[in-house]
Design an enzyme around this catalytic site. Sequence first.
Site, PDB file in Angstrom:
ATOM      1  N   ILE A  97       0.867  -1.171   0.000  1.00  8.85           N
ATOM      2  CA  ILE A  97       0.000   0.000   0.000  1.00  8.85           C
ATOM      3  C   ILE A  97       0.908   1.226   0.000  1.00  8.85           C
ATOM      4  O   ILE A  97       1.751   1.362   0.894  1.00  8.85           O
ATOM      5  CB  ILE A  97      -0.888   0.026   1.277  1.00  8.85           C
ATOM      6  CG1 ILE A  97      -1.681  -1.284   1.417  1.00  8.85           C
ATOM      7  CG2 ILE A  97      -1.799   1.241   1.278  1.00  8.85           C
ATOM      8  CD1 ILE A  97      -2.721  -1.520   0.376  1.00  8.85           C
ATOM      9  N   HIS A 114      -6.871  -5.797  -9.271  1.00  6.29           N
ATOM     10  CA  HIS A 114      -7.164  -6.577  -8.058  1.00  6.29           C
ATOM     11  C   HIS A 114      -7.942  -7.839  -8.446  1.00  6.29           C
ATOM     12  O   HIS A 114      -8.884  -7.760  -9.238  1.00  6.29           O
ATOM     13  CB  HIS A 114      -7.976  -5.712  -7.092  1.00  6.29           C
ATOM     14  CG  HIS A 114      -8.318  -6.443  -5.828  1.00  6.29           C
ATOM     15  ND1 HIS A 114      -7.380  -6.672  -4.841  1.00  6.29           N
ATOM     16  CD2 HIS A 114      -9.466  -7.022  -5.418  1.00  6.29           C
ATOM     17  CE1 HIS A 114      -7.957  -7.365  -3.871  1.00  6.29           C
ATOM     18  NE2 HIS A 114      -9.212  -7.591  -4.190  1.00  6.29           N
TER      19      HIS A 114
HETATM   20  C1  GAR Z   1      -2.804 -10.482  -9.936  1.00  9.28           C
HETATM   21  O1  GAR Z   1      -3.845 -11.406  -9.919  1.00  9.28           O
HETATM   22  C2  GAR Z   1      -3.187  -9.221  -9.203  1.00  9.28           C
HETATM   23  O2  GAR Z   1      -4.548  -8.899  -9.308  1.00  9.28           O
HETATM   24  C3  GAR Z   1      -2.851  -9.593  -7.790  1.00  9.28           C
HETATM   25  O3  GAR Z   1      -1.624 -10.256  -7.890  1.00  9.28           O
HETATM   26  C4  GAR Z   1      -1.605 -10.971  -9.122  1.00  9.28           C
HETATM   27  C5  GAR Z   1      -0.287 -10.663  -9.798  1.00  9.28           C
HETATM   28  O4  GAR Z   1      -0.017 -11.554 -10.830  1.00  9.28           O
HETATM   29  N1  GAR Z   1      -2.795  -8.427  -6.973  1.00  9.28           N
HETATM   30  C6  GAR Z   1      -3.248  -8.374  -5.730  1.00  9.28           C
HETATM   31  O5  GAR Z   1      -3.691  -9.346  -5.124  1.00  9.28           O
HETATM   32  C7  GAR Z   1      -3.167  -7.005  -5.082  1.00  9.28           C
HETATM   33  N2  GAR Z   1      -3.985  -6.963  -3.916  1.00  9.28           N
HETATM   34  P1  GAR Z   1       1.234 -11.315 -11.787  1.00  9.28           P
HETATM   35  O6  GAR Z   1       2.451 -11.001 -10.899  1.00  9.28           O
HETATM   36  O7  GAR Z   1       1.404 -12.595 -12.516  1.00  9.28           O
HETATM   37  O8  GAR Z   1       0.894 -10.168 -12.702  1.00  9.28           O
END
Ligand code: GAR
Length: 208
Positions: A97, A114
């Site tokens: 954050i 998200h």
């Molecule tokens: C995604 O699903 C994103 O929405 C989530 O982390 C993943 C990242 O995937 N973010 C959160 O949970 C934020 N609260 P990636 O590293 O493969 O793009």
Amino acid sequence: MAAKRLVVLVSGSGTNLQALLDAVAASGAEAYGAEIVAVGADRSGIAGLERAERAGLPTFVCRVKDHPTREAWDRALADATAAYEPDLVVSAGFMKIVGKEFLARFGGRFINTHPALLPSFPGAHGVRDALAYGAKVTGCTVHFVDDGVDTGPIIAQGVVEVRDEDYADEGAALHERIKEVERTLLVYVVGRLARDGFSIEGRKVVIP
Ligand code: GAR
């Protein structure tokens, strides 16, 4: 019109970052409307940074533990981001954050993705929390970041059905299905914002 400058922030595998990189490479920065000028992270040794390096992009790492206070970290992250003069900043799986200073400089042009249908299931465990609640549909939300946790104006959402078998692996397969939708949505949203501009009217995001 010149491509908008994007800084992308990551904490993990960076598949959303990769989707943006691929979209820019496929269309060309001018036609897509944006180019990624740097990738930042809150930790080193992650696949997201390797993806950036493979694409020949500058990277920076700003770790909370290297700073005396959370405020000092926030200022350092804002300075490192500002050095690349971004028009838009994208949090693509960035699991921190940000604070007041970062928002003062990038608020209104800082986008997060998200893995849940906000305002349901904000926070670090959006997929797990939706499953635990027994939701029948979940999905992903691309939104502007404000000073709450996943509370900013919503730009776009994608819906994914929850299957009975998703309980067997604590949502791992569900998260993968969400991420497929999420990557497409993020690429679409960032391109539209970059090409067409936008305004934020209260909670409503208007893209002409
Ligand atoms: C995604 O699903 C994103 O929405 C989530 O982390 C993943 C990242 O995937 N973010 C959160 O949970 C934020 N609260 P990636 O590293 O493969 O793009």
